[in-house]
Scaffold this motif. Structure first.
Motif, PDB file in Angstrom:
ATOM      1  N   TRP A 152      36.720  40.229  49.328  1.00 57.99           N
ATOM      2  CA  TRP A 152      35.380  40.502  48.802  1.00 57.99           C
ATOM      3  C   TRP A 152      34.940  41.950  49.043  1.00 57.99           C
ATOM      4  CZ3 TRP A 152      31.915  35.689  50.223  1.00 57.99           C
ATOM      5  CH2 TRP A 152      32.486  34.545  49.637  1.00 57.99           C
ATOM      6  N   GLY A 153      35.610  42.635  49.965  1.00 59.44           N
ATOM      7  CA  GLY A 153      35.248  44.022  50.258  1.00 59.44           C
ATOM      8  C   GLY A 153      35.289  44.889  49.009  1.00 59.44           C
ATOM      9  N   ALA A 154      36.208  44.543  48.096  1.00 58.57           N
ATOM     10  CA  ALA A 154      36.365  45.327  46.864  1.00 58.57           C
ATOM     11  C   ALA A 154      35.174  45.158  45.916  1.00 58.57           C
ATOM     12  CB  ALA A 154      37.653  44.894  46.160  1.00 58.57           C
ATOM     13  N   TYR A 155      34.369  44.139  46.155  1.00 53.11           N
ATOM     14  CA  TYR A 155      33.257  43.851  45.231  1.00 53.11           C
ATOM     15  C   TYR A 155      31.912  44.051  45.900  1.00 53.11           C
ATOM     16  CZ  TYR A 155      37.339  41.732  43.172  1.00 53.11           C
ATOM     17  OH  TYR A 155      38.600  41.530  42.701  1.00 53.11           O
ATOM     18  N   SER A 156      31.875  44.987  46.849  1.00 55.35           N
ATOM     19  CA  SER A 156      30.652  45.148  47.633  1.00 55.35           C
ATOM     20  C   SER A 156      29.465  45.562  46.770  1.00 55.35           C
ATOM     21  CB  SER A 156      30.873  46.136  48.768  1.00 55.35           C
ATOM     22  OG  SER A 156      31.367  47.326  48.238  1.00 55.35           O
ATOM     23  N   ASP A 157      29.732  46.085  45.549  1.00 59.23           N
ATOM     24  CA  ASP A 157      28.597  46.430  44.680  1.00 59.23           C
ATOM     25  C   ASP A 157      27.868  45.173  44.189  1.00 59.23           C
ATOM     26  OD1 ASP A 157      31.013  45.928  43.368  1.00 59.23           O
ATOM     27  OD2 ASP A 157      30.308  46.857  41.518  1.00 59.23           O
ATOM     28  N   LEU A 158      28.558  44.023  44.244  1.00 50.46           N
ATOM     29  CA  LEU A 158      27.919  42.760  43.848  1.00 50.46           C
ATOM     30  C   LEU A 158      27.173  42.119  45.019  1.00 50.46           C
ATOM     31  CD1 LEU A 158      30.884  41.062  41.920  1.00 50.46           C
ATOM     32  CD2 LEU A 158      28.794  41.953  40.890  1.00 50.46           C
ATOM     33  N   LEU A 159      27.463  42.605  46.220  1.00 48.73           N
ATOM     34  CA  LEU A 159      27.004  41.920  47.435  1.00 48.73           C
ATOM     35  C   LEU A 159      26.060  42.818  48.224  1.00 48.73           C
ATOM     36  CD1 LEU A 159      30.553  40.624  48.474  1.00 48.73           C
ATOM     37  CD2 LEU A 159      28.813  39.395  47.156  1.00 48.73           C
ATOM     38  N   VAL A 160      25.394  42.240  49.229  1.00 53.60           N
ATOM     39  CA  VAL A 160      24.571  43.066  50.120  1.00 53.60           C
ATOM     40  C   VAL A 160      25.512  43.684  51.165  1.00 53.60           C
ATOM     41  CG1 VAL A 160      22.521  41.628  49.761  1.00 53.60           C
ATOM     42  CG2 VAL A 160      23.998  41.186  51.750  1.00 53.60           C
TER      43      VAL A 160
END
Ligand SMILES: [Zn+2]
Length: 442
Positions: A215-223
């Protein structure tokens, strides 16, 4: 309306099974539970068991038509993107149609209460229409507390007319990877029942603790990752408590189990969802031993296959025994208690529901054992947990009123409307349609 229900067996959950038992109902509450020879047979259900209605402690009724949508969640971002695209193809009316279908499926499975996380608020409408008891935790996402609470206020206003003594509002900051600490705090300040998803998967832990993993690769989707687990984060900031329901709690160590138990936080155990998503098996025996208030949730067809509560109970029992490598770790009767009184405790409703006890709300499920391999009955709890199914539910009562009767409910329109919403969600956008075969050949 006053009535008496009787059957071969009554399972009060608080108290031993009663052979030839009956339940007397007055003004929506249980007046007494005892021998049918004393209370009279009233409406008698042969070859059947009367038990408290199931409490589905964690659901998303508005995802009732998502069967298969969560399949092969290999890539989190790909799944979220598909999910957002599909949701954009339907509107408020469709959400309500889907949630009604979900509520109907719950009633048909003997469920009388749901602890439901709802982004659209449609669950409040569906629960009011179909007569299900509900805590409707309106979902919020994001980093910005002001925006999150604005969304909450807007949705709460939209469905305000559907809340009642039976249907109460709550709030659900989604998860520690999708909600900032600031928004968690703002939600808690409202003083409402609060539900959240925490410590669900290895990927969640890798992201929230270390900012790493897939999920680190999608941090723009996450807080931004808080640097600790959801369970510890909420405990450190005094955000756990008896008004909080924590869904999943698969990845919790002994210290986190103690935090959940000592704060009186409700835990919604969702073994089929956790298995289907490859998250693992929650430490149910350890949570129980620590005194945590554990209930059972189906989650939704976005992850688990269905709202079939019997299947979920079998998931609870089998996964607990498999994890502990010990069959005595959880009996069928204990499993049934988790699915009724346990869920009521987790939702903070155990003074009103969860067992067949005089004075409590008359929320009742009646399960037929006709033709069952568990007949003649040796252990009625085992017969229900191992051998039960929605097809065997004869009737489901909420507040003493029949909300489902086998063969007696015409849900054709409701089902057709939900299927139509699913069809709309599955519609392929024009840009993604494959070229005609002839064009490809050319
Ligand atoms: Zn969930």
């Amino acid at each position: 309306m006053n009535r008496v229900l009787s059957a071969d067996w009554v399972l009060p959950v608080e108290g031993p099974p009663i052979e030839g038992g009956a339940v007397a109902i007055e003004d929506g509450r249980i007046a007494s539970v005892g021998d049918a020879r004393d209370l009279g047979p009233g409406t008698h259900y042969p070859d059947a068991v009367i038990l408290p209605g199931f409490v589905n402690a964690h659901s998303h009724l508005e995802y009732a038509v998502y069967a298969g949508f969560g399949g092969g969640l290999g890539d989190f971002a790909e799944w979220i993107t598909l999910h957002i695209q599909r949701k954009a193809r339907i509107g408020w009316e469709e959400y309500v149609d889907i949630a009604r279908f979900g509520a109907a499926q719950c009633l048909a499975s003997g469920v009388t209460t749901v602890g439901d996380c709802s982004y659209s608020g449609a669950t409040a409408v569906a629960a009011a229409d179909l007569g299900v008891r509900a805590t409707v935790y309106l979902e919020v996402f994001g980093a910005d507390a002001t925006l999150g609470l604005e969304h909450f206020a807007e949705i709460k206003e939209r469905v305000a007319g559907f809340f009642s003594e039976r249907i109460r509002p709550g709030i659900s900051p989604h998860a520690p990877y999708s909600v900032s600490l600031e928004l968690y705090r703002a939600c808690a300040e409202l003083g409402l029942p609060l539900a959240t998803h925490i410590s669900e998967s290895p990927a969640e832990i890798a992201y929230v603790v270390h900012g790493e993993g897939p999920w680190g690769a999608y941090s723009d989707l996450l807080v931004p990752p808080p640097g600790t687990t959801g369970t510890r984060l909420l405990a450190e900031h005094d955000l756990l408590g008896s008004h909080v329901l924590a869904a999943h709690c698969v990845m919790v160590d002994d210290e986190e189990i103690d935090l959940l138990a000592s704060t009186g936080t409700g835990v919604a155990h969702c073994p089929r969802s956790n298995a289907a998503l490859g998250c693992g098996v929650a430490p149910l025996a350890e949570l129980n031993a620590a005194g945590a208030r554990v209930g059972v949730g189906t989650d939704s067809p976005a992850s688990a296959p269905s709202f079939d509560f019997f299947d979920e109970l079998r998931g609870v029992l089998l996964s607990a025994r498999a994890r502990a490598r010990r069959p005595s770790v959880l009996s069928a009767a204990e499993t049934l208690e988790l699915g009724t009184l346990g869920g009521a405790r987790a939702l903070g409703l155990d003074s009103e529901i969860g067992s067949l006890t005089s004075g409590k709300r008359a929320d009742v499920a009646i399960v037929s054992l006709e033709g069952s391999p568990y007949l003649p009955v040796e252990d009625p709890a085992a017969a229900v947990v191992y051998g039960g199914s929605p097809e065997r539910v004869l009737a489901t009562f909420v507040d003493g009123e029949p909300r489902y009767e086998r063969g007696g409910m015409d849900w054709h329109e409701l089902t057709a409307a939900a299927h139509s919403a699913r069809r709309a969600m599955l519609a392929v956008p024009p840009a993604a349609e494959p070229e005609p075969a002839t064009a490809r050949r050319a």
